[in-house]
Design an enzyme around this catalytic site. Structure first.
Site, PDB file in Angstrom:
ATOM      1  N   ASN A  45      -1.729   7.882  -5.619  1.00 37.51           N
ATOM      2  CA  ASN A  45      -0.925   7.540  -4.454  1.00 37.51           C
ATOM      3  C   ASN A  45       0.092   8.643  -4.198  1.00 37.51           C
ATOM      4  O   ASN A  45       0.920   8.941  -5.070  1.00 37.51           O
ATOM      5  CB  ASN A  45      -0.164   6.229  -4.678  1.00 37.51           C
ATOM      6  CG  ASN A  45       0.736   5.921  -3.484  1.00 37.51           C
ATOM      7  OD1 ASN A  45       0.245   5.605  -2.404  1.00 37.51           O
ATOM      8  ND2 ASN A  45       2.053   6.064  -3.658  1.00 37.51           N
ATOM      9  N   GLU A  46       0.037   9.250  -3.046  1.00 38.32           N
ATOM     10  CA  GLU A  46       1.035  10.199  -2.574  1.00 38.32           C
ATOM     11  C   GLU A  46       1.488  11.215  -3.628  1.00 38.32           C
ATOM     12  O   GLU A  46       2.666  11.211  -4.032  1.00 38.32           O
ATOM     13  CB  GLU A  46       2.265   9.454  -2.041  1.00 38.32           C
ATOM     14  CG  GLU A  46       1.949   8.506  -0.909  1.00 38.32           C
ATOM     15  CD  GLU A  46       3.195   7.907  -0.270  1.00 38.32           C
ATOM     16  OE1 GLU A  46       4.314   8.216  -0.705  1.00 38.32           O
ATOM     17  OE2 GLU A  46       3.041   7.118   0.684  1.00 38.32           O
ATOM     18  N   GLN A  60       6.793  -1.372  -8.943  1.00 49.95           N
ATOM     19  CA  GLN A  60       7.635  -2.013  -7.935  1.00 49.95           C
ATOM     20  C   GLN A  60       7.602  -3.535  -7.987  1.00 49.95           C
ATOM     21  O   GLN A  60       8.526  -4.189  -7.512  1.00 49.95           O
ATOM     22  CB  GLN A  60       7.221  -1.521  -6.548  1.00 49.95           C
ATOM     23  CG  GLN A  60       7.553  -0.047  -6.365  1.00 49.95           C
ATOM     24  CD  GLN A  60       7.125   0.495  -5.022  1.00 49.95           C
ATOM     25  OE1 GLN A  60       5.976   0.898  -4.862  1.00 49.95           O
ATOM     26  NE2 GLN A  60       8.016   0.504  -4.056  1.00 49.95           N
ATOM     27  N   HIS A 106       0.504   5.680  -9.450  1.00 48.38           N
ATOM     28  CA  HIS A 106       1.477   5.455  -8.377  1.00 48.38           C
ATOM     29  C   HIS A 106       2.881   5.746  -8.915  1.00 48.38           C
ATOM     30  O   HIS A 106       3.609   4.854  -9.323  1.00 48.38           O
ATOM     31  CB  HIS A 106       1.373   4.016  -7.857  1.00 48.38           C
ATOM     32  CG  HIS A 106       2.050   3.787  -6.536  1.00 48.38           C
ATOM     33  ND1 HIS A 106       1.438   3.134  -5.469  1.00 48.38           N
ATOM     34  CD2 HIS A 106       3.283   4.110  -6.085  1.00 48.38           C
ATOM     35  CE1 HIS A 106       2.270   3.074  -4.446  1.00 48.38           C
ATOM     36  NE2 HIS A 106       3.405   3.644  -4.794  1.00 48.38           N
TER      37      HIS A 106
END
Ligand code: BGC
Length: 412
Positions: free
Chosen positions: A153-154, A19, A109
């Protein structure tokens, strides 16, 4: 009366490599988001991490949750870590530590190296040993620079967006079996990597390891509509319960030392439509129904307190709130959202939940996956219309700065 947080509480901010870094070679490189843009340059943090650390010092945070991108470091299964790329991350970590900003490093991620994706990603069992090998090498290399490790992450978001709703690569829809396989594999890798981290230890102090669960409440808008009630229960069961059970359940799952929780709010269903702006409802329509949203999800601060209580009871682990954020152009709205959520966090802590830190998502406006640059989560604004990608503090950054420096909030 200001609400004080515990001594040693970590106040941080969070980002992820795809990101913000730019110049990355993973499954997102060629992905064109809904705004027609890509992550190819993103915030160019790859070249500007030193400047971004200076911004963090000005912000007053004492921790930073950042990712280390697997695809930069290994070009084949079991291969050595690329020295120059590793050195860049080491420099970043050293600068953070020198600035008194404790790094929490995320190992996965939403992205994999191209050779993992070409082999079917996490639907292929070979992803597990490959990831464990990567993590083993990285942890050995960084034990003098990192004490806090966040494995995944998630996994819920990664697997549901990739295999249930087709919004993340590999863009599959309705593949419940693949969803569950991917989650199961990640849970297995998580357990193994946590053990490796604990065995390796850290020269910086007590090592900690955990994964981050996204906790979204799924509810029917009208609980008397059976199809909405059933659908919400199905989502809750698959995306919350199943994932938690995979990562925490069973007597053998004992390696993690903390649970990371990412909390944004809730999704309510009306005639099977999620009442959120990202599914085409206008803010006006939603407000008419009493559904208050940022640009992504319904706000539900009270749900943070109940989620933390429930997750703490179930996991019996200390918790880091590894993400909370709000995407909107309305800074007053974001300020209220932050304060209401921090007040809920404070109530949970006062009620006995052991929460050790809070990370605001995100340091910078950035590439918000399928939505591109249209969602503004940053404490800092980034001017994407100018090649210099200048950063500027938003009003919310000043509010958050005060929270970090005083370790407290005034009543919302
Ligand atoms: C993810 C971030 C994302 C944020 C806001 C979290 O689910 O970890 O990568 O940008 O939510 O949507």
């Amino acid at each position: 009366m200001p609400l004080k947080f515990p001594e040693q509480f970590l106040w941080g901010t969070a980002t992820s490599p795809t990101q913000i870094e730019g110049h990355i070679n993973n499954e997102w490189t060629d992905f064109v988001a809904r705004d027609g843009r890509t992550c190819r340059v993103a915030c160019d943090n790859y070249h500007r991490y030193a400047e971004d650390i200076e911004w963090m010092s000005r912000l007053g945070v004492n921790s930073y949750r950042m990712g280390i991108e697997w695809s930069r470091l290994q070009s084949e299964a079991g291969g050595p870590l690329h020295e120059a790329e590793l050195a860049r991350y080491v420099d970043q970590l050293d600068r953070l530590n020198a600035a008194g900003i404790v790094p929490m490093v995320v190992l996965h991620h939403f992205s994999n190296p191209p050779w993992i994706n070409a082999a079917g990603g996490w639907t292929n069992p070979a992803a597990v040993p490959a990831f464990v090998d990567f993590a083993t090498r990285l942890v050995a290399a960084l034990r003098g620079h990192v004490r806090l490790w966040n494995t995944f992450n998630e996994p819920d978001t990664y697997a549901s967006c990739g295999y249930l709703i087709g919004e993340f690569p590999p863009m599959r829809k309705g593949r419940l079996h693949s969803f569950r396989t991917v989650v199961g594999r990640m849970a297995e890798a998580h357990e193994r990597v946590c053990r490796i981290i604990r065995e390796a230890g850290s020269t910086l102090g007590k090592v900690e390891a955990g994964f981050s669960k996204n906790w979204t409440w799924f509810q029917p808008f009208n609980r008397f509509l059976p199809w909405d009630a059933l659908f919400a229960a199905f989502c809750h069961w698959q995306i919350n319960r199943f994932v938690l059970k995979s990562f925490l359940g069973g007597e053998t799952k004992t390696a993690a030392t903390f649970l990371g929780v990412n909390y944004y709010g809730r999704v309510r269903f009306k005639n099977l439509n999620p009442l959120v702006p990202t599914f085409g409802f206008s803010h006006q329509e939603l407000a008419g129904l009493g559904v208050e949203c940022d640009d992504m999800l319904e706000r539900h601060p009270a749900g943070l307190e109940s989620a933390l209580k429930e997750l703490h009871e179930q996991s019996r682990l200390p918790i880091y709130l590894t993400e909370h954020g709000c995407s909107s152009d309305d800074e007053a709205f974001r300020e209220r959202d932050l304060k209401e959520n921090l007040a809920a966090l404070h109530r949970a802590i006062a009620g006995g939940v052991d929460v050790r830190g809070f990370y605001y998502w995100s340091l910078l406006d950035n590439f918000e996956w399928q939505f591109g640059y249209s969602k503004k989560f940053g404490l800092l604004e980034v001017d994407f219309s100018d090649a210099r990608l200048l950063r500027k503090m938003k009003p919310l950054a000043q509010i958050y700065r005060q929270v970090c420096l005083e370790n407290s909030i005034g009543h919302p």
